[in-house]
Design a protein around this motif. Sequence first.
Motif, short mmCIF file in Angstrom:
data_model
loop_
_atom_site.label_atom_id
_atom_site.label_comp_id
_atom_site.label_asym_id
_atom_site.label_seq_id
_atom_site.Cartn_x
_atom_site.Cartn_y
_atom_site.Cartn_z
N GLY A 1 1.81 0.68 -13.60
CA GLY A 1 1.72 -0.66 -13.05
C GLY A 1 1.05 -0.74 -11.68
O GLY A 1 0.86 -1.83 -11.16
N LYS A 2 0.70 0.39 -11.11
CA LYS A 2 0.08 0.40 -9.79
C LYS A 2 -1.44 0.49 -9.94
O LYS A 2 -1.96 1.13 -10.85
N ALA A 3 -2.14 -0.14 -9.01
CA ALA A 3 -3.58 0.07 -8.90
C ALA A 3 -3.78 1.39 -8.18
O ALA A 3 -2.94 1.80 -7.37
N ILE B 1 0.86 -1.18 0.00
CA ILE B 1 0.00 0.00 0.00
C ILE B 1 0.89 1.24 0.00
O ILE B 1 1.78 1.36 0.84
N GLU B 2 0.66 2.15 -0.94
CA GLU B 2 1.40 3.41 -1.02
C GLU B 2 0.46 4.54 -0.59
O GLU B 2 -0.50 4.85 -1.27
N PHE C 1 9.04 -1.80 -5.84
CA PHE C 1 8.27 -2.97 -5.41
C PHE C 1 7.48 -3.54 -6.59
O PHE C 1 7.42 -4.74 -6.80
N CYS C 2 6.89 -2.64 -7.37
CA CYS C 2 6.10 -3.03 -8.54
C CYS C 2 6.97 -3.76 -9.56
O CYS C 2 6.58 -4.80 -10.10
N GLU C 3 8.15 -3.24 -9.83
CA GLU C 3 9.04 -3.85 -10.80
C GLU C 3 9.50 -5.24 -10.37
O GLU C 3 9.80 -6.08 -11.20
N TRP C 4 9.56 -5.48 -9.07
CA TRP C 4 9.97 -6.78 -8.56
C TRP C 4 8.78 -7.73 -8.40
O TRP C 4 8.92 -8.81 -7.85
N GLY C 5 7.60 -7.32 -8.87
CA GLY C 5 6.48 -8.24 -8.93
C GLY C 5 5.39 -8.04 -7.91
O GLY C 5 4.38 -8.75 -7.96
N ALA C 6 5.55 -7.12 -6.97
CA ALA C 6 4.51 -6.90 -5.96
C ALA C 6 3.31 -6.18 -6.59
O ALA C 6 3.44 -5.46 -7.57
N ASP C 7 2.13 -6.41 -6.01
CA ASP C 7 0.94 -5.67 -6.39
C ASP C 7 0.90 -4.41 -5.54
O ASP C 7 0.76 -4.50 -4.32
N VAL C 8 1.07 -3.26 -6.16
CA VAL C 8 1.13 -1.99 -5.44
C VAL C 8 -0.20 -1.26 -5.62
O VAL C 8 -0.68 -1.09 -6.74
N VAL C 9 -0.78 -0.82 -4.50
CA VAL C 9 -2.03 -0.07 -4.50
C VAL C 9 -1.73 1.32 -3.99
O VAL C 9 -1.35 1.50 -2.83
#
Length: 97
Positions: free
Chosen positions: A71-73, A28-29, A43-51
């Motif tokens: 790439g972020k929600a 969560i950002e 984090f997103c580039e390494w595969g995490a789902d970032v919101v």
Amino acid sequence: MSEMQSGGNGGGDAPAGPTRLLAGLTVIELASSMKAAYCARLFCEWGADVVKVELPDNEPRHQERLWLDRGKANVVLDWRTPAGRELLVRLVGASAV
């Protein structure tokens, strides 16, 4: 086909595409600084789902910021209200970071 074209490394043990070490992790950002956006982008580039959670009255994004949010929600949520705060607590409870 050459090794470069096939994504091979000669040893066969490295992934051909981007490394997804953080796949399945939800981040969560909440911060609005460029530094925080950059960290969340990593984090997103390494595969995490970032919101990315933003307030409804947040100012428009600057052009230099757009690539950081790729790439972020995106969720618009007013955490200053009781209902918004409850939703934020639930969202954070379902995330890892």
